[in-house]
Design an enzyme around this catalytic site. Structure first.
Site, PDB file in Angstrom:
ATOM      1  N   ASN A  12       2.320  -0.820   3.288  1.00 33.42           N
ATOM      2  CA  ASN A  12       1.946   0.212   2.330  1.00 33.42           C
ATOM      3  C   ASN A  12       0.485   0.085   1.955  1.00 33.42           C
ATOM      4  O   ASN A  12      -0.088  -0.993   2.003  1.00 33.42           O
ATOM      5  CB  ASN A  12       2.839   0.156   1.073  1.00 33.42           C
ATOM      6  CG  ASN A  12       3.115  -1.275   0.631  1.00 33.42           C
ATOM      7  OD1 ASN A  12       2.219  -1.949   0.159  1.00 33.42           O
ATOM      8  ND2 ASN A  12       4.355  -1.738   0.804  1.00 33.42           N
TER       9      ASN A  12
ATOM     10  N   TYR B 176     -27.260  -6.103   9.493  1.00 35.92           N
ATOM     11  CA  TYR B 176     -26.402  -5.531  10.531  1.00 35.92           C
ATOM     12  C   TYR B 176     -26.267  -4.019  10.337  1.00 35.92           C
ATOM     13  O   TYR B 176     -26.245  -3.547   9.207  1.00 35.92           O
ATOM     14  CB  TYR B 176     -25.034  -6.192  10.472  1.00 35.92           C
ATOM     15  CG  TYR B 176     -24.128  -5.794  11.601  1.00 35.92           C
ATOM     16  CD1 TYR B 176     -24.214  -6.421  12.837  1.00 35.92           C
ATOM     17  CD2 TYR B 176     -23.204  -4.782  11.433  1.00 35.92           C
ATOM     18  CE1 TYR B 176     -23.391  -6.055  13.873  1.00 35.92           C
ATOM     19  CE2 TYR B 176     -22.376  -4.414  12.467  1.00 35.92           C
ATOM     20  CZ  TYR B 176     -22.469  -5.047  13.681  1.00 35.92           C
ATOM     21  OH  TYR B 176     -21.645  -4.676  14.703  1.00 35.92           O
TER      22      TYR B 176
ATOM     23  N   ASP C 138     -17.833 -12.864   9.940  1.00 38.78           N
ATOM     24  CA  ASP C 138     -18.429 -11.551   9.694  1.00 38.78           C
ATOM     25  C   ASP C 138     -17.758 -10.836   8.524  1.00 38.78           C
ATOM     26  O   ASP C 138     -18.337  -9.945   7.912  1.00 38.78           O
ATOM     27  CB  ASP C 138     -18.300 -10.669  10.946  1.00 38.78           C
ATOM     28  CG  ASP C 138     -19.363 -10.997  12.000  1.00 38.78           C
ATOM     29  OD1 ASP C 138     -20.425 -11.544  11.617  1.00 38.78           O
ATOM     30  OD2 ASP C 138     -19.135 -10.706  13.181  1.00 38.78           O
TER      31      ASP C 138
ATOM     32  N   SER D 299       8.236   5.007  -1.374  1.00 35.24           N
ATOM     33  CA  SER D 299       9.094   3.966  -0.813  1.00 35.24           C
ATOM     34  C   SER D 299       9.935   4.493   0.350  1.00 35.24           C
ATOM     35  O   SER D 299      10.558   5.554   0.241  1.00 35.24           O
ATOM     36  CB  SER D 299      10.023   3.450  -1.914  1.00 35.24           C
ATOM     37  OG  SER D 299      10.874   2.462  -1.405  1.00 35.24           O
TER      38      SER D 299
ATOM     39  N   HIS E  42       5.705 -14.971   3.202  1.00 27.74           N
ATOM     40  CA  HIS E  42       5.833 -13.519   3.177  1.00 27.74           C
ATOM     41  C   HIS E  42       4.872 -12.889   4.197  1.00 27.74           C
ATOM     42  O   HIS E  42       5.226 -12.838   5.375  1.00 27.74           O
ATOM     43  CB  HIS E  42       5.624 -13.041   1.734  1.00 27.74           C
ATOM     44  CG  HIS E  42       5.827 -11.579   1.526  1.00 27.74           C
ATOM     45  ND1 HIS E  42       5.803 -11.000   0.266  1.00 27.74           N
ATOM     46  CD2 HIS E  42       6.042 -10.568   2.388  1.00 27.74           C
ATOM     47  CE1 HIS E  42       6.006  -9.700   0.386  1.00 27.74           C
ATOM     48  NE2 HIS E  42       6.154  -9.413   1.665  1.00 27.74           N
TER      49      HIS E  42
HETATM   50 ZN   LIG Z   1       6.128  -7.420   2.362  1.00 25.09          ZN
END
Ligand SMILES: [Zn+2]
Length: 235
Positions: A29, A227, A120, A45, A169
């Site tokens: 998400n 850069y 970077d 959701s 997770h």
């Molecule tokens: Zn998750």
């Protein structure tokens, strides 16, 4: 409809993480915030990405109260809100279960700055949070996930390290807006993948030198960045 521009940006960021192969089914998400109005726009959701439209994006206040939207917001909303409340410089948050970054998170290992691709974008290792305690998991789990990230950043600058691994997770990343947060999610996954192979090929390697880390990070960030094209024309 509220926040049309931000809704479009949030929709694009959600589609970008799918395009970049960071999301399987609905495991991800993206959100964005309008700091002036104190409103957050987030993916609804469980809705398939290919069906997402700007008016499906849910608008909430900083406490998660729905201000506009028919659908329920992403179940990770409270983590996003905790990051917005605690990191005032960020404008977008992305969460994925991208494979290599998630592997490091599941192993409970930070990603060392093994090379210049990492340097970077991330000024130092990509940190991993502490595991949540049982009462944090049983309690306000999603909010506590955000709190674990914020605790991990007590001595870190979220602008210099735009991502984190939540132990057991998966990664969260952020940026100045939703698209930059998605960009950092893609870079984090690429860096995690390279780091996996680096650790396998040379388990003794710890990190690049501080000089090389500085050289690459400050090439792209800060007052003396060189850069890209921004300094190629006299202004
Ligand atoms: Zn998750």
């Amino acid at each position: 409809m509220l926040l049309e521009q931000l809704r479009r940006e949030v929709l694009n960021a959600n589609l970008e993480i799918v395009r970049r192969g960071l999301v399987l089914y609905t495991f991800g998400n993206a959100s964005g915030i309008d700091r002036g109005r104190g409103l957050v726009a987030i993916k609804p959701s469980g809705l398939p990405y290919e069906e997402l439209r700007p008016d499906d994006i849910v608008i909430t206040d900083m406490n998660g109260l729905i201000v506009e939207g028919e659908l329920r917001p992403s179940s990770d909303l409270d983590t996003h809100l905790e990051l917005y409340r605690s990191f005032p410089t960020i404008g977008g948050v992305v969460h994925t279960h991208s494979e290599f970054a998630t592997a490091w998170a599941q192993a409970g290992r930070e990603i060392p700055a093994y090379g210049t691709t990492h340097a970077d974008y991330f000024y130092g290792p990509i940190p991993v949070t502490q595991e949540l305690a049982a009462e944090e998991v049983r309690g306000d789990y999603v909010l506590n996930t955000g709190r674990a990230i914020v605790r991990r950043f007590s001595k870190l600058d979220p602008a210099a390290v735009p991502g984190v691994l939540v132990a057991g997770h998966a990664p969260f990343s952020w940026g100045t807006g939703p698209m930059e947060a998605a960009y950092h999610a893609a870079v984090l996954e690429a860096v995690a993948r390279m780091a996996f192979f680096t650790a396998a090929l040379n388990p003794a390697h710890t990190s690049i030198s501080p000089a090389l880390l500085d050289r690459h990070y400050f090439r792209k960030h800060g007052a003396r960045a060189t850069y890209g094209q921004q300094h190629s024309e006299p202004v």
